[in-house]
Design a protein around this motif. Structure first.
Motif, mmCIF file in Angstrom:
data_model
loop_
_atom_site.group_PDB
_atom_site.id
_atom_site.type_symbol
_atom_site.label_atom_id
_atom_site.label_comp_id
_atom_site.label_asym_id
_atom_site.label_seq_id
_atom_site.Cartn_x
_atom_site.Cartn_y
_atom_site.Cartn_z
ATOM 1 N N ALA A 1 0.816 -1.213 0.000
ATOM 2 C CA ALA A 1 0.000 0.000 0.000
ATOM 3 C C ALA A 1 0.849 1.261 0.000
ATOM 4 C CB ALA A 1 -0.919 0.011 1.219
ATOM 5 N N HIS A 2 2.008 1.212 0.664
ATOM 6 C CA HIS A 2 2.765 2.433 0.914
ATOM 7 C C HIS A 2 4.019 2.602 0.061
ATOM 8 C CE1 HIS A 2 0.075 3.275 4.111
ATOM 9 N NE2 HIS A 2 0.515 2.328 4.922
ATOM 10 N N ASP A 3 4.481 1.553 -0.587
ATOM 11 C CA ASP A 3 5.714 1.687 -1.373
ATOM 12 C C ASP A 3 5.416 1.504 -2.853
ATOM 13 O OD1 ASP A 3 8.839 1.768 -1.171
ATOM 14 O OD2 ASP A 3 8.288 0.314 -2.715
ATOM 15 N N PRO A 4 5.813 2.481 -3.680
ATOM 16 C CA PRO A 4 5.455 2.418 -5.114
ATOM 17 C C PRO A 4 5.987 1.178 -5.841
ATOM 18 C CG PRO A 4 6.832 4.362 -4.623
ATOM 19 C CD PRO A 4 6.469 3.746 -3.312
ATOM 20 N N VAL A 5 7.207 0.730 -5.505
ATOM 21 C CA VAL A 5 7.768 -0.447 -6.184
ATOM 22 C C VAL A 5 6.919 -1.682 -5.884
ATOM 23 C CG1 VAL A 5 9.753 -2.012 -6.317
ATOM 24 C CG2 VAL A 5 10.113 0.472 -6.278
ATOM 25 N N PHE A 6 6.597 -1.881 -4.608
ATOM 26 C CA PHE A 6 5.844 -3.070 -4.219
ATOM 27 C C PHE A 6 4.370 -2.959 -4.599
ATOM 28 C CE2 PHE A 6 9.761 -3.408 -1.930
ATOM 29 C CZ PHE A 6 10.068 -4.750 -2.109
ATOM 30 N N LYS A 7 3.866 -1.741 -4.605
ATOM 31 C CA LYS A 7 2.489 -1.518 -5.058
ATOM 32 C C LYS A 7 2.363 -1.927 -6.529
ATOM 33 C CE LYS A 7 -1.088 1.996 -4.523
ATOM 34 N NZ LYS A 7 -1.351 3.354 -3.996
ATOM 35 N N SER A 8 3.355 -1.544 -7.337
ATOM 36 C CA SER A 8 3.256 -1.838 -8.774
ATOM 37 C C SER A 8 3.410 -3.334 -9.056
ATOM 38 C CB SER A 8 4.270 -1.017 -9.573
ATOM 39 O OG SER A 8 5.574 -1.468 -9.306
ATOM 40 N N ILE A 9 4.219 -4.032 -8.276
ATOM 41 C CA ILE A 9 4.340 -5.492 -8.442
ATOM 42 C C ILE A 9 3.028 -6.169 -8.026
ATOM 43 C CG2 ILE A 9 5.489 -7.592 -7.597
ATOM 44 C CD1 ILE A 9 7.512 -6.167 -9.216
ATOM 45 N N THR A 10 2.499 -5.751 -6.879
ATOM 46 C CA THR A 10 1.277 -6.359 -6.334
ATOM 47 C C THR A 10 0.103 -6.199 -7.291
ATOM 48 O OG1 THR A 10 2.079 -5.794 -4.120
ATOM 49 C CG2 THR A 10 -0.234 -6.436 -4.304
ATOM 50 N N HIS A 11 -0.031 -5.013 -7.856
ATOM 51 C CA HIS A 11 -1.165 -4.721 -8.745
ATOM 52 C C HIS A 11 -0.787 -4.872 -10.218
ATOM 53 C CE1 HIS A 11 -3.868 -3.126 -5.584
ATOM 54 N NE2 HIS A 11 -2.744 -2.729 -5.016
ATOM 55 N N SER A 12 0.309 -5.578 -10.484
ATOM 56 C CA SER A 12 0.776 -5.698 -11.867
ATOM 57 C C SER A 12 -0.245 -6.427 -12.735
ATOM 58 C CB SER A 12 2.113 -6.448 -11.912
ATOM 59 O OG SER A 12 1.949 -7.765 -11.413
ATOM 60 N N PHE A 13 -0.164 -6.189 -14.016
ATOM 61 C CA PHE A 13 -1.064 -6.838 -14.970
ATOM 62 C C PHE A 13 -0.983 -8.353 -14.835
ATOM 63 C CE2 PHE A 13 -1.822 -8.591 -19.281
ATOM 64 C CZ PHE A 13 -3.163 -8.247 -19.385
ATOM 65 N N LYS A 14 0.253 -8.863 -14.612
ATOM 66 C CA LYS A 14 0.440 -10.316 -14.461
ATOM 67 C C LYS A 14 -0.381 -10.854 -13.287
ATOM 68 C CE LYS A 14 5.246 -9.679 -15.605
ATOM 69 N NZ LYS A 14 6.645 -9.940 -15.328
#
Length: 291
Positions: free
Chosen positions: A109-122
């Motif tokens: 929720a709070h870190d952009p790198v991990f947010k983008s992996i978590t919500h990635s298209f994959k």
């Protein structure tokens, strides 16, 4: 590309876990490692770790501080350490970056790198191919599994800690940021162990009462020969049914086994147990996976 085939879906339903090699690129894994390096460099070591405790009363206060720190970590980025890395005055006995067991529980929720992996298209594609209607992200952890003393994780079911009614609504997503081998503590599963409910639950004690959480039921003795090891290469993604029994051994090698893991819940028609240690907050309701 991350859409499961009918045979993969069948295997997941049969075994309660599924290994998907090569789902993340080397670049994505390096980005996570680099970001974690920055987070650790900037970390505030929690007060209950750094204080000197001599009396029994102080020890109780420390234990309560530790409990409160954990129980209120659901919507924050917080640091949890291996045993024996501090001296009695609260100083590090090993370099700080080698002392951390995990970071939790809201990197997603709070870190952009991990947010983008978590919500990635994959990941969204995977969830859709599993038939998830309204998946929400309930928690995330970055696990270090440090060389030589990365602790073992005893056999457990994730739904013991993340309990829902009905069961079967929680899915773990485990990403190997580094190779996970037999030597450095890869995951082990009992295939098919996800079909007979949970044997114990960790529940939150009433506010202010020690020790903060307790267990209902107990983990039965399990036949060690039933566990199957799942060594994977960096970039692999492992799907973990909320009730499948799994464990990992201590890391006795000289290489870490870093992983990023998060849990999804199908929110449609599901009740998140109000007794779970982890609760959504006004600051952070469980975010929807689909963007």
């Amino acid at each position: 590309m991350a859409c499961l085939s009918p045979s993969q879906l069948q295997k997941f339903q049969q075994d309660g876990f599924l290994v998907l090699e090569g789902l993340l690129s080397a670049e994505e894994c390096v980005a996570m490692q680099q970001r974690i390096g920055e987070i650790v460099t900037e970390m505030d070591v929690p007060l209950h770790c750094r204080t000197e405790f001599s009396t029994q009363e102080e020890e109780q206060l420390r234990a309560q501080g530790s409990t409160d720190y954990f129980l209120s970590s659901g919507d924050k980025i917080r640091f949890f350490f291996e045993k024996g890395v501090f001296d009695e005055k609260g100083n590090f006995l090993v370099p700080p970056e080698k002392s951390i067991n995990k970071i939790g529980h809201a990197l997603h929720a709070h870190d952009p790198v991990f947010k983008s992996i978590t919500h990635s298209f994959k990941v969204q594609t995977l969830a859709r191919s599993l038939g998830l209607q309204m998946p929400v992200v309930v928690q995330s952890m970055y696990i270090f599994k440090q060389p030589h003393f990365g602790g073992e994780v005893s056999p457990h079911q994730d739904a013991s800690f993340l309990y829902t009614e009905p069961l079967g609504r929680v899915l773990g997503v485990w990403i190997a940021v580094e190779d996970a081998t037999l030597e450095n503590g890869c995951l082990w599963f009992i295939p098919g162990s996800h079909t007979s409910g949970v044997s114990r639950r960790m529940v939150r004690a009433p506010v202010g009462s020690a020790p903060g959480t307790s267990f209902l039921g107990s983990e039965p003795a399990r036949d060690n020969s039933l566990f199957v090891p799942t060594p994977v290469q960096r970039g692999a993604l492992v799907l973990i049914h909320g009730e499948v029994v799994h464990k990992s051994k201590q890391n006795l090698s000289d290489r870490s086994r870093q992983a990023y893991t998060f849990h999804l819940m199908e929110a449609s028609g599901t009740t998140w147990s109000p007794e779970n240690w982890l609760q959504p907050t006004a600051e952070l309701p469980f975010p929807q996976l689909y963007t």
